[in-house]
Design a protein around this motif. Sequence first.
Motif, PDB file in Angstrom:
ATOM      1  N   THR A  61       0.781  -1.059   0.117  1.00 44.26           N
ATOM      2  CA  THR A  61      -0.129   0.224  -0.141  1.00 44.26           C
ATOM      3  C   THR A  61       1.091   1.159  -0.113  1.00 44.26           C
ATOM      4  OG1 THR A  61      -1.719   1.044   1.428  1.00 44.26           O
ATOM      5  CG2 THR A  61      -0.760   0.211   2.657  1.00 44.26           C
ATOM      6  N   CYS A  62       0.105   2.020  -0.262  1.00 45.54           N
ATOM      7  CA  CYS A  62       0.795   3.716  -0.066  1.00 45.54           C
ATOM      8  C   CYS A  62       1.111   4.067   1.360  1.00 45.54           C
ATOM      9  CB  CYS A  62       0.025   4.813  -1.251  1.00 45.54           C
ATOM     10  SG  CYS A  62       0.253   4.985  -2.816  1.00 45.54           S
ATOM     11  N   THR A  63       1.556   4.763   1.522  1.00 44.42           N
ATOM     12  CA  THR A  63       1.854   5.479   3.640  1.00 44.42           C
ATOM     13  C   THR A  63       0.202   5.965   3.250  1.00 44.42           C
ATOM     14  OG1 THR A  63       3.454   6.410   2.741  1.00 44.42           O
ATOM     15  CG2 THR A  63       2.814   7.514   4.842  1.00 44.42           C
ATOM     16  N   ASN A  64      -0.121   5.669   4.747  1.00 44.04           N
ATOM     17  CA  ASN A  64      -1.345   5.812   5.693  1.00 44.04           C
ATOM     18  C   ASN A  64      -3.036   5.485   4.639  1.00 44.04           C
ATOM     19  OD1 ASN A  64      -2.653   6.936   7.473  1.00 44.04           O
ATOM     20  ND2 ASN A  64      -2.785   8.706   7.370  1.00 44.04           N
ATOM     21  N   CYS A  65      -1.975   3.889   3.727  1.00 40.07           N
ATOM     22  CA  CYS A  65      -3.718   4.343   2.994  1.00 40.07           C
ATOM     23  C   CYS A  65      -4.114   2.269   3.329  1.00 40.07           C
ATOM     24  CB  CYS A  65      -3.866   4.183   1.419  1.00 40.07           C
ATOM     25  SG  CYS A  65      -4.801   3.600   0.471  1.00 40.07           S
ATOM     26  N   PRO A  66      -5.155   2.679   3.864  1.00 44.15           N
ATOM     27  CA  PRO A  66      -5.746   1.586   4.453  1.00 44.15           C
ATOM     28  C   PRO A  66      -6.417   0.453   3.287  1.00 44.15           C
ATOM     29  CG  PRO A  66      -7.585   2.705   4.907  1.00 44.15           C
ATOM     30  CD  PRO A  66      -6.407   3.510   4.791  1.00 44.15           C
ATOM     31  N   ALA A  86      -4.520  -0.501   0.234  1.00 43.54           N
ATOM     32  CA  ALA A  86      -3.879  -1.894  -0.211  1.00 43.54           C
ATOM     33  C   ALA A  86      -3.853  -2.161  -1.717  1.00 43.54           C
ATOM     34  CB  ALA A  86      -3.462  -2.574   0.990  1.00 43.54           C
ATOM     35  N   CYS A  87      -3.817  -1.414  -2.525  1.00 47.54           N
ATOM     36  CA  CYS A  87      -4.667  -1.810  -4.291  1.00 47.54           C
ATOM     37  C   CYS A  87      -3.280  -2.190  -4.990  1.00 47.54           C
ATOM     38  CB  CYS A  87      -5.041  -1.122  -4.791  1.00 47.54           C
ATOM     39  SG  CYS A  87      -4.306   0.333  -5.816  1.00 47.54           S
ATOM     40  N   ILE A  88      -2.347  -2.092  -4.312  1.00 49.34           N
ATOM     41  CA  ILE A  88      -1.019  -3.015  -4.769  1.00 49.34           C
ATOM     42  C   ILE A  88      -1.033  -4.446  -5.089  1.00 49.34           C
ATOM     43  CG2 ILE A  88       1.363  -2.247  -5.496  1.00 49.34           C
ATOM     44  CD1 ILE A  88       0.085  -0.001  -5.888  1.00 49.34           C
ATOM     45  N   ALA A 104      -5.224  13.664  -3.611  1.00 50.59           N
ATOM     46  CA  ALA A 104      -5.559  12.369  -2.979  1.00 50.59           C
ATOM     47  C   ALA A 104      -5.499  11.437  -3.882  1.00 50.59           C
ATOM     48  CB  ALA A 104      -6.506  13.011  -2.939  1.00 50.59           C
ATOM     49  N   CYS A 105      -5.812  10.199  -4.155  1.00 51.94           N
ATOM     50  CA  CYS A 105      -6.108   9.608  -4.824  1.00 51.94           C
ATOM     51  C   CYS A 105      -6.509   9.318  -5.837  1.00 51.94           C
ATOM     52  CB  CYS A 105      -5.670   8.039  -4.023  1.00 51.94           C
ATOM     53  SG  CYS A 105      -5.429   6.788  -5.356  1.00 51.94           S
ATOM     54  N   TYR A 106      -7.096   9.011  -6.983  1.00 52.76           N
ATOM     55  CA  TYR A 106      -7.933   9.056  -8.164  1.00 52.76           C
ATOM     56  C   TYR A 106      -8.573   8.193  -7.445  1.00 52.76           C
ATOM     57  CZ  TYR A 106     -10.482   8.450 -12.180  1.00 52.76           C
ATOM     58  OH  TYR A 106     -11.694   8.122 -13.206  1.00 52.76           O
TER      59      TYR A 106
HETATM   60  S1  SF4 Z   1      -5.657   3.345  -3.221  1.00 52.96           S
HETATM   61 FE1  SF4 Z   1      -4.812   4.711  -4.030  1.00 52.96          FE
HETATM   62  S2  SF4 Z   1      -3.604   5.950  -2.144  1.00 52.96           S
HETATM   63 FE2  SF4 Z   1      -4.032   3.535  -1.743  1.00 52.96          FE
HETATM   64  S3  SF4 Z   1      -2.605   2.170  -1.945  1.00 52.96           S
HETATM   65 FE3  SF4 Z   1      -4.339   2.373  -4.179  1.00 52.96          FE
HETATM   66  S4  SF4 Z   1      -3.355   3.919  -5.660  1.00 52.96           S
HETATM   67 FE4  SF4 Z   1      -2.212   3.646  -2.899  1.00 52.96          FE
END
Ligand code: SF4
Length: 605
Positions: free
Chosen positions: A281-286, A288-290, A495-497
């Motif tokens: 995941t990206c920092t501070n994002c619950p 975890a879409c990667i 913000a993330c899209y």
């Molecule tokens: S939803 Fe967006 S911010 Fe969150 S892990 Fe995925 S790309 Fe990163």
Amino acid sequence: MNTRVLYVDLLERKSWVRDRSDLFEKMLGGVGVASHLLLEECTPKVDPFSPEAPIIFATGPLTGIYPCMAKAVCLFKSPLTGNLGETHAGGHFATALTTAGYGALVIKGGSLHPVVLKIRDDKVEVKTASSLWGLGTRAVDEALAEPIKNGLQSIASIGPAGEHMVLYANVIVDVHHHFGRLGLGAVWGAKKLKAITIIGTKSVPLPNPQAVKAFYEKVEHEVVATDKMSKYHNLGTPSNVLELNALGALPTRNFRERRFEGAEEMSGERFAETVFRRKVTCTNCPVACIHLGSLLKTFAPDHEKGRTEIVKEENLVAYNYEPMFALGSNLGISSPSRILELIDLCEDLGLDAMMTGSVLAWVTEAYERGVLDEKTLEVKPRWGDPDNVYPQMIKNIAEAKTPFYSRLAQGVAKVSDRYGGRDFAASLGGNSPAGYATGYGHIVGTLVGARHSHLSNSGYSIDQQIAAGKAKVEDIAGFLVKQENWLYVLYSLVACYFSRSVYTPDIVVEALATLGMKVNKEDLERLGREIFHTLYRFKIREGFDLEKEYIPKLLRELDTPIGRLDPQTLKKIIAQYIELREREGLTIRKKEESLAEFRLPQSEG
Ligand code: SF4
């Protein structure tokens, strides 16, 4: 709000900080602030590879505070399109920059030797990095990672593609994320900037921590306990494969077909069953879409007496819909491991996988039609890549190996201008379109968008509404304007899209209020519009002319779920869009031309 801007001169190897609360207070942050810094720093008509061409990074007032506020934006002059370069990356970059104490970073000048820019809170150094030149991005990340006791570290780097100034070279961030589009990696290569490392150990000051905590919980609930973002956590964007295929909108073999016989095999569901290992995941994002897939690589042929079970090495490769389409269905490839192999190669070489896929698709069709021959190509590309020639072609592009591969390194529009086949070169505004054969919204949206991306205005989504009978073609121009104006508010926060359904105007107003920032929805609407206009003025200043943009035949007559596109309807929607923007006060047309005279170039190929 962090209003300090760090300026770095790579040639002089010096840095300084300026407080720019004037800009942050007016423009929030992210693209809003970066657009003004770009206008301040970028000399009109500058060569994107000149030392004078600046690179501007920015974070926003909510970075590191609320869920999904994890992106950094970068603005620059794109060597691919010759006008605006805009790209966003996740990972740790934005939060590390913020916790190092900066709201934005401006890089100027160019080094004569390879360098890495190292930022550790207030300590900023430009260090010689000749030993890293020539390495792939994974090796650079491993070489530069430092053990840290506290704080956050981010490493961004270019691969050989950036060093060779491939016009669609990208910047890889923290191994699995990217400043992916429009050639930022090539601009770094021209400046001999191999990598940036940031370690931030400061905290983000909050005026009212209790209010922030309460609001964080409210937003987090929307993110994790509703279905607003569940798609991204579950299968991720690869779930699009079967959805688009069922709709008849999955671009296949260079956009010639819209259903792929291998869709089941390359689907997100099949990736999950066969290659999926874990999520990051990206920092501070619950969310975890990667999604990371396992790519087993043979160490060397015949090594250890052919005992393959112990000589395979594993790379974890991030996969999502766009590279899967670009290097999968659009090339006629369905095998998850083959697709992962091509994605991994692009990642390590530092290439935009979407444009790489478009280029390979164009080459394959050009070879099939006899526009290109084997002597020029050195290989015989065929749909599905039965001869496994694409990996070598990708390496040739990254190294600009021959005059022909140097042309391929300029993107699909420029190579087809030189060799022919422009009408089957998938390019809009100089960029390769995302994987949606959905309809007019996607084509016009990508063409008119400031960064020529589906993330500019979500044009593909109104197409899907039209296909479902919930909207009309006449609604498209207004939809694009509205989306763009609002998305640039989100891109200023940053913000993330994927979180756009969570961060509604009401939520954004409330979030900013917890930080003591008093704005209302009308203020935000005005701001989004102003930011878009600023970006467009930069594009126009650098030579972009929407009326002269070319839509290749394969896209202007695309077969979609609502039927074959009609060039006259496309023309009408673009004219409506221009009219709406001009009513807002943005001049897009040349003064002497009228809407009646507006024409879409129509050449045959
Ligand atoms: S939803 Fe967006 S911010 Fe969150 S892990 Fe995925 S790309 Fe990163």
